[in-house]
Write an enzyme that holds these catalytic residues in place. Sequence first.
Site, mmCIF file in Angstrom:
data_model
loop_
_atom_site.group_PDB
_atom_site.id
_atom_site.type_symbol
_atom_site.label_atom_id
_atom_site.label_comp_id
_atom_site.label_asym_id
_atom_site.label_seq_id
_atom_site.Cartn_x
_atom_site.Cartn_y
_atom_site.Cartn_z
ATOM 1 N NE ARG A 46 -3.499 2.085 2.869
ATOM 2 C CZ ARG A 46 -3.219 3.447 3.540
ATOM 3 N NH1 ARG A 46 -1.880 3.415 3.987
ATOM 4 N NH2 ARG A 46 -4.069 4.297 3.663
ATOM 5 C CB SER A 117 -12.332 -0.680 2.205
ATOM 6 O OG SER A 117 -11.048 -0.802 2.053
ATOM 7 C CE LYS A 146 -8.755 5.190 4.538
ATOM 8 N NZ LYS A 146 -8.261 5.216 3.269
#
Length: 219
Positions: A46, A117, A146
């Site tokens: 990521r 998600s 995040k």
Amino acid sequence: MARIASEVMRERLKVYFIMGSTNCKKQPLEVLTEAIDGGITLFQFREKGSGALVGEQKYEFARQLQNICKKRGIPFIVNDDVELALALDADGVHIGQDDEDARIVREKIGDKILGVSAHNLKEAQAAIAAGADYIGVGPIYPTKSKEDAKKAQGPEIIRFLRGQGVDIPLVAIGGITAENAGEVMNAGADGVSVISAIASAASPFLAAKQLVQTVFNND
Ligand SMILES: C=C1C=NC(C(F)(F)F)=NC1=N
Ligand SMILES: [Mg+2]
């Protein structure tokens, strides 16, 4: 190649390490190696946020991480970037609600692993209808990893979704550590995913090992 069986997916989701170049204190390749030695069961690349690699540098970095996973039999998942996942022949992709539509991604990736998600029942049901192999539910606790995270919902969201008959393999995400992973598993998650609990630990090996022990003791 066929779609991954849900029981195999559930086992892979047990301790799901997520990382990019911006998450690590130590050298990222060393962090991933230690995490695998500590017993993680799945890895997601990521590369996001300020300072994230792009283009050729991102591709090259992803390939190095993928090689480490390949050597150790850990499936390699790419977050967001479906084209990169296809270019690397990764084992799967993870997409969020603001990424490409899950049905289109499923068509592009064939039988590779598709994670989506989900923050509520509607999004979970839509992910299942679109052919997801697992859903990522969170943030369960406040997270630093995040920048645009939604409000933390606590483990109750997992118990609620299971109670509504959401039986798909489900991994919890958001502020999870060895201290709170037990209650997340008891709420009905198949596994936990972490970024900083391992990536910013002094010893990613020990952090992963401790998380694995907690998860398997509460499975
Ligand atoms: C935003 C995300 C939510 N969940 C997951 C996972 F844990 F893989 F399901 N990964 C993400 N990148
Ligand atoms: Mg995304």
